[in-house]
Design an enzyme around this catalytic site. Structure first.
Site, PDB file in Angstrom:
ATOM      1  N   SER A 215      -3.836  -0.286   0.734  1.00  0.00           N
ATOM      2  CA  SER A 215      -5.138  -0.670   0.743  1.00  0.00           C
ATOM      3  C   SER A 215      -6.161   0.321  -0.252  1.00  0.00           C
ATOM      4  CB  SER A 215      -6.167  -0.595   2.100  1.00  0.00           C
ATOM      5  OG  SER A 215      -7.025   0.234   2.358  1.00  0.00           O
TER       6      SER A 215
ATOM      7  N   TYR B 275      -6.955   4.239  10.164  1.00  0.00           N
ATOM      8  CA  TYR B 275      -6.673   3.659   8.368  1.00  0.00           C
ATOM      9  C   TYR B 275      -6.228   4.870   7.555  1.00  0.00           C
ATOM     10  CZ  TYR B 275      -6.339  -0.575   6.607  1.00  0.00           C
ATOM     11  OH  TYR B 275      -6.713  -1.728   5.464  1.00  0.00           O
TER      12      TYR B 275
END
Ligand code: NAD
Length: 256
Positions: A138, A151
């Protein structure tokens, strides 16, 4: 281009994983799907592309189930040539309020599962002297956002794992690279749009404008189809010597 190759895409019943599975299938790769929720729909979408498709429902937070899935995949197709580590979840909260159970789940699903699938896929790839490991990281593998501690930690870890995997196999035909999307409108992000709409009293369309406006200069979502084409490139002969990159597709997010 990928006829005769076999790909396993984790978390491919939805969103980016399904987009990548379909892009690889469109180039001829047989596909093992994985993930929760509706399986028949994704399975039919991939089968319509004229390749063999099967499914294993391993919970990617459980190493024993990942082992069972890798064994199933090897038995089903003989060998896995392309591994896409994509399964992932999100939870948004400040560190002092972050539920410990959510931290553990995000580290297990978004980071440790990639280690387990990679360690189990590598021996056959090395024996064949060809393999592609693609980790869906990401932009949060490269930069941070508040309230996403687990995350961001997991995704930075995935970028690190990508580099180590690439280095350890650099003299072989096995490559490992990471894809780093910005915002993609999947169920994972729709939840964040819904939270913003509720918090600010906005419509869905206005919440999307705020979400994109905060981070993404292009003001556009990247699509699963575009990410699928990047995965296809990593599998191509042109990418034989692309090793250990973390390639952002993010509308300019981290150029700022
Ligand atoms: P999604 O919710 O549409 O899909 C997630 C997939 O993972 C689903 O198939 C789901 O069933 C599966 N999954 C979840 N927990 C699992 C578990 N324990 N075991 C097996 N499968 C499990 O989300 P998405 O947006 O397509 O996310 C896919 C990946 O892309 C994730 O790693 C996510 O972090 C990453 N990503 C997404 C975005 C975005 O904006 N959507 C941006 C950057 C990175």
């Amino acid at each position: 281009m990928l006829k005769g190759k076999n790909a396993l895409v984790t978390g491919s019943t939805s969103g980016i994983g399904l987009g990548i599975a379909k892009a690889l299938a469109a180039k001829g790769a047989n596909i093992i799907l994985n993930g929760f929720g509706d399986v028949d729909g994704p399975r039919a979408e991939v089968a319509a592309l004229g390749v063999q498709v099967d499914y294993h429902g391993a919970d990617m937070s459980k190493p024993a189930e990942i082992e069972a899935m890798m064994k199933f995949a090897a038995e089903r197709f003989g060998r896995i040539d392309i591994l896409v580590n994509n399964a992932g979840i999100q939870h948004v909260a400040r560190i002092e309020n972050f539920p410990v159970e959510r931290w553990d789940a995000i580290i297990a699903i978004n980071l440790s599962s990639a280690f387990h699938a990679t360690r189990l896929a590598l021996p056959a790839m090395k024996a064949a002297n060809w393999g592609r490991i693609i980790n869906v990281a990401s932009v949060h593998g490269l930069v941070a956002s508040a309230e996403k501690s687990a995350y961001v930690t997991a995704k930075h870890g995935v970028v690190g794992l990508t580099k180590v995997t690439a280095l350890e196999n650099a003299t072989t035909g096995v490559t490992c690279n990471a894809i780093c999307p910005g915002w993609v409108l999947t169920p994972l992000v729709q939840k964040q749009v819904d939270a913003k709409a509720a918090a600010l009293g906005l419509s869905n369309a206005d919440a999307i404008k705020v979400l994109l406006g905060e981070k993404e200069p292009s003001q556009q979502f990247t699509t699963p189809e575009e990410l699928g084409e990047l995965a296809v490139f990593f599998c191509s002969a042109a990418a034989n010597n692309v090793r250990g990159v973390a390639w952002n597709m993010d509308g300019g997010w981290i150029a700022q």
